[in-house]
Design a protein around this motif. Structure first.
Motif, PDB file in Angstrom:
ATOM      1  N   PHE A 188      52.477  -1.731  -7.714  1.00 50.34           N
ATOM      2  CA  PHE A 188      52.133  -1.496  -8.690  1.00 50.34           C
ATOM      3  C   PHE A 188      51.381  -2.277  -9.451  1.00 50.34           C
ATOM      4  O   PHE A 188      50.628  -1.861 -10.803  1.00 50.34           O
ATOM      5  N   PHE A 230      60.074  12.322  -9.808  1.00 51.39           N
ATOM      6  CA  PHE A 230      59.989  11.012  -9.314  1.00 51.39           C
ATOM      7  C   PHE A 230      61.371  10.503 -10.204  1.00 51.39           C
ATOM      8  O   PHE A 230      60.601  10.546 -11.547  1.00 51.39           O
ATOM      9  N   GLU A 244      49.691   6.317  -6.041  1.00 49.43           N
ATOM     10  CA  GLU A 244      50.383   5.272  -6.462  1.00 49.43           C
ATOM     11  C   GLU A 244      52.187   6.238  -5.656  1.00 49.43           C
ATOM     12  O   GLU A 244      53.156   5.688  -5.024  1.00 49.43           O
ATOM     13  N   GLU A 245      52.142   7.196  -6.358  1.00 43.63           N
ATOM     14  CA  GLU A 245      53.046   8.140  -5.638  1.00 43.63           C
ATOM     15  C   GLU A 245      53.636   8.921  -4.454  1.00 43.63           C
ATOM     16  O   GLU A 245      54.602   8.843  -4.287  1.00 43.63           O
ATOM     17  N   VAL A 246      52.316   8.352  -3.971  1.00 40.98           N
ATOM     18  CA  VAL A 246      52.357   8.627  -2.235  1.00 40.98           C
ATOM     19  C   VAL A 246      53.362   7.441  -1.614  1.00 40.98           C
ATOM     20  O   VAL A 246      54.280   7.533  -0.783  1.00 40.98           O
ATOM     21  N   LEU A 247      52.756   6.428  -2.133  1.00 45.10           N
ATOM     22  CA  LEU A 247      52.801   5.031  -1.428  1.00 45.10           C
ATOM     23  C   LEU A 247      54.389   5.072  -2.032  1.00 45.10           C
ATOM     24  O   LEU A 247      55.679   4.551  -1.204  1.00 45.10           O
ATOM     25  N   THR A 248      54.984   5.019  -2.760  1.00 45.13           N
ATOM     26  CA  THR A 248      56.471   5.277  -3.640  1.00 45.13           C
ATOM     27  C   THR A 248      56.958   6.100  -2.814  1.00 45.13           C
ATOM     28  O   THR A 248      57.823   5.670  -2.393  1.00 45.13           O
ATOM     29  N   TYR A 249      56.843   7.094  -2.316  1.00 41.50           N
ATOM     30  CA  TYR A 249      57.348   8.229  -1.423  1.00 41.50           C
ATOM     31  C   TYR A 249      57.707   7.494  -0.169  1.00 41.50           C
ATOM     32  O   TYR A 249      58.440   7.508   0.365  1.00 41.50           O
TER      33      TYR A 249
END
Lengths: 673, 174
Positions: free
Chosen positions: A182, A630, B38-43
């Motif tokens: 990112f 997270f 972004e959070e979905v991709l990290t997941y």
């Protein structure tokens, strides 16, 4: 592909000796074809096209990614190959910020070198017009995207050797960049600061964050005294920066050079490395007796410590609580030696000279302070200290040999070998053998833990018990070993971890070329120096034994734990926003379940499902808002759940129901009232 | 949104978390979320045991994936050769003006409309072509006709009779 036979290179017949690609044969034949993206230790990428050669049957091929064939006719030096190589460089230069004279890589930049070597006198193409900002957030590494040539060396190094994959290619075509996930800042991702990416970067795109100016300022500050320590791996590598061979011992010259530039006291990290061995070995013996927190992991490598905090928080109790030799030195100087000098801790400037880039991060950890000031004020890499000598116009090779100052300048051979993979373990073995076997033990050379191999296993008999030891270097190898450990496939009593290949001799702050050949030579010299060292075991170091008595009243006690030990914290891998999974109505009870990797693997997803089902069944789904988040940084205790800012740890799919009924639904009832 | 999170886990599981299926997983996930947060991709990276940088690299490589939220209605103006010579530019311009999009913006503030161009939809006989949400094809459009189509959508939205984006398959890329 045939593993033997002959082929013709530029009219000469050359044997194939089992090489996997043409490049290796061509280089053996004495033609040193240039490359950016070829590293024998990494996978083959074939992107830079500098090793193009002409063949009789296949036309132009990249030598690095072409397997040799019997009877091949290869020409490396034709009008066409020379023209193409030149053009490749020109094209790279067109996209590269060409402020060479002020670049920190100037003089050591492979692009600069090859442009000169291949006779590129002019760049026919335009210049890049946009300048992208630099990433200065990491304490160890600076990223300048304007200088990246997309060779992908850092990407493969981080992925293949360290198993981390911090860097990768993003976007496409002319917009391609090498960046983090990112495009985040380096301090916001899981980078452990090992600096291996810097080691392989051919240009100034990835460089070490310099602290040279800070050190000059301290040297020239009349109120301060600069106290330096030198790590073992530095003394066998620094000479390379001045044209000497890899592995040449320049200890005396470094001491002389430091005195010449105005460093007040020059001490040796070996002193506190001996302290580390003694503290750590005693810690191991206590754990063996109590049979707890085994295997013990070494804690000298700050990149490994950060890796463990991020990826294996459940193993943190196993990591030795000992500070690394660098931090023990800082602590001892600021807490005890400063008093001898009649100075306040802030007036003693501890300069640390390391082969390592992660040591810069370690020195800035908040745990390592005395009276509010950092124990170690600045960390310079081997390359940086060479730079300081150059800035001071010192003729390094002509320097006389000088000895370290006392009392912190004496170290045993066991401390010296900390610089090579296996050294810490061998040192512990020497100490424990001496402790249990007494004087008649003599010299112990523990060969099974030496060498460049990624994972080494050994057994040693101590006090009637057989100890199982493992030594690992490189974080990808470490991950392999840990998964063997967790699956029950292997078990050990003690494990030494060094993040860089070959240990500290291959650190990210070492001079180029930092490959297996250079690392082996440096490690070889370290063992050679150890062989002739009279002080063999840590307990042979009279000054260290005396220091333990004088300052701490013994070893592994309350006092040493205050000054020489530390604690660790679970750390998140990537910074990010909470992940909303339920429509937000702020009046409702906030429940966030951690979905970081550690919690995910322990069934965080099933916990969320269970919570949702229970909320539904009990008819309170409208009063409760269940989110994912997270990493709550409590990774060592099972799934973590944050309820109204209170963190509940140790949740599992099995006890999720119980926790919901006892800890969450009463709060909903309270909220309603 | 809770339903969608379950869906995310379902998608990953339906591919047994295989890294070779990453693109397919991203496509299905994007269909759920209208973009790739972004959070979905990290997941996804966490669940598939690959580095987040790798997932980010794949997601940014393909034009079909978007890392920024898109509107409920994605309007694609074809700007292939045939459409271009038959006047796609004024159509694009009229759309942006009508929706109040300025500068580099492509999505309206109320998250209703996203306007993009596409190189060729393969329907050159109908040039100039505009496609709304992948399945609603407008051929031989004019600035006036396309603004009319937008007005119809806006009034349908007001009546609350509009189809939900998942029914229209909003994120199917051409």
């Amino acid at each position: 592909m045939s593993s033997n036979g002959k082929l013709i290179i530029d009219g000469r017949e050359i044997d194939i000796q089992g090489e996997k690609n043409l490049l290796e044969i061509i280089r053996r034949a004495g033609i040193n074809l240039p490359t950016f993206c070829y590293h024998s230790e990494l996978s083959i990428y074939g992107a830079c096209r500098l090793c193009l050669v002409e063949t009789d049957k296949m036309g132009l091929v990249a030598a690095c990614s072409t397997p040799p064939q019997e009877g091949m006719v290869i020409r490396t030096n034709t009008l066409r190959t020379r023209r193409l190589r030149k053009m490749v460089i020109e094209l790279l230069l067109a996209n590269h910020e060409r402020e060479c004279t002020t670049c920190s890589r100037s003089g050591r930049c492979k692009l600069q070198l090859l442009a000169h070597q291949l006779g590129v006198k002019e760049v026919r193409f335009g210049k890049r017009d946009k300048k992208v900002p630099l990433d200065l957030t990491s304490p160890s590494i600076v990223r300048d995207p304007n200088k990246c040539i997309l060779c992908g060396d850092c990407v493969r190094m981080c992925k293949e050797v360290q198993g981390l994959g911090i860097w990768d290619f993003a976007h496409r075509g002319s917009k391609t960049v090498v960046t983090t996930a990112f495009d985040k800042e380096l301090s916001d991702v899981a980078c452990v600061n090992c600096g291996q990416c810097v080691s392989v970067c051919p240009t100034g795109a990835l460089t070490v964050k310099s602290e040279i100016d800070k050190v000059w300022n301290a040297i020239h500050d009349p109120d301060k005294i600069v106290v330096a320590q030198i790590a073992p791996a530095v003394r066998v590598a620094l000479g390379e920066e001045f044209g000497l061979n890899a592995g040449e011992d320049v200890t005396g010259k470094i001491v002389a050079g430091l005195k010449l530039i105005g460093v007040g006291r020059v001490f040796d990290t070996l002193f506190t490395a001996d302290m580390t061995t003694i503290e750590e070995a005693n810690e191991l013996l206590v754990r063996l007796e109590k049979n707890e927190n085994l295997p013990i992991f070494t804690s000298c490598c700050p990149a490994w410590v950060k890796y463990c905090e991020q990826f294996h928080a459940d193993l943190l109790p196993n990591v030795s609580s000992c500070r690394s030799p660098q931090q023990m030195f800082g602590s001892v100087v600021k807490k005890y030696y400063a008093k001898k000098l009649n100075k306040r801790p802030e007036d003693v400037f501890v300069l640390s000279i390391m082969p390592c880039v992660a040591k810069k991060f370690e020195a800035q950890r908040p745990e390592f302070t005395t009276g509010g000031v950092p124990d170690v004020d600045a960390v310079l890499t081997t390359v940086e200290i060479a730079q300081m000598f150059k800035e001071a116009s010192i003729d390094f090779t002509a320097l006389p040999n000088k000895a370290f100052d006392n009392p912190l300048g004496v170290g045993s051979g066991a401390a010296l070998i900390f610089g090579a993979s296996g050294g810490v373990m061998e040192s512990v073995v020497r100490y424990v053998s001496g402790l249990t076997g007494g004087d008649e033990v003599g010299r112990i050379d523990f060969l099974p833990v030496r060498g460049m191999e990624g994972i080494k296993k050994a057994y040693v008999k101590a006090g009637g018990k057989i100890l199982k030891l493992a030594v690992v270097n490189g974080l990808a190898n470490t991950e392999k070993l840990i998964s063997m450990l967790k699956s029950g496939e292997a078990s050990f009593d003690a494990i030494e971890v060094m993040s860089c290949p070959g240990g500290c001799v291959g650190g990210g702050g070492q001079p180029e070329v930092n490959d297996t050949v250079a690392r082996t030579r440096r490690a070889g010299e370290i063992y050679e120096m150890d062989r002739v060292q009279q002080l063999h075991k840590p307990q042979d170091n009279y000054f260290v034994v005396k220091a333990f008595e004088e300052w701490f009243g013994g070893v592994n006690n309350h006092e040493t734990h205050h000054a020489l030990h530390t604690t660790y914290v679970p750390r998140r891998r990537i910074n990010g926003k909470p992940f909303i999974m339920n429509d937000s109505q702020s009046q409702r009870l906030q429940v966030s379940v951690c979905l970081g990797t550690g919690c995910y693997l322990r069934g965080a997803y099933d916990v969320i499902k269970e919570f949702n089902d229970l909320a539904e069944n009990r008819g309170i789904a409208g009063q409760i808002e269940i989110n994912g988040t997270f990493c709550l940084e409590k990774c060592d205790n099972g799934v973590s759940v944050n309820v109204n800012d209170e963190i509940i740890t140790g949740v599992s799919p099995e006890n999720a129901g119980e926790i919901f009924i006892n800890k969450i639904s009463p709060l909903v009832d309270k909220n309603l009232r | 949104m809770e339903r969608k999170f379950e869906r995310l886990q379902e998608i990953i599981e339906s591919h047994q978390g295989k890294v070779a299926h990453l693109i397919a997983i991203l496509q299905e996930v994007q269909e759920e979320y209208r973009y790739l947060p972004e959070e979905v991709l990290t997941y996804i990276a966490t669940a598939m045991k690959v580095s987040p940088a790798t997932v980010y690299g794949v997601a940014t490589f393909y034009a079909q994936f978007s890392l920024i939220p898109k509107g409920k209605y994605v309007i694609r103006v074809c700007d292939g050769t045939a459409c271009h010579v038959r006047g796609s530019e004024p159509i694009h311009f009229a759309l942006r003006e009508n929706l109040g999009l300025t500068g580099g913006e492509s999505t309206t503030g109320d998250m209703q409309f996203t306007v993009e161009t596409v190189s060729c939809l393969g329907a050159c006989g109908l040039a100039p072509v505009v496609v709304i949400n992948g399945d609603e094809v407008h051929g031989q459009t004019t600035p006036e006709s396309i603004v009319g189509a937008i007005k119809r959508i806006v009034s349908l939205e007001k009546q609350g009779e509009s189809k939900s984006p998942s029914e229209t398959g909003c994120c199917q890329n051409a």
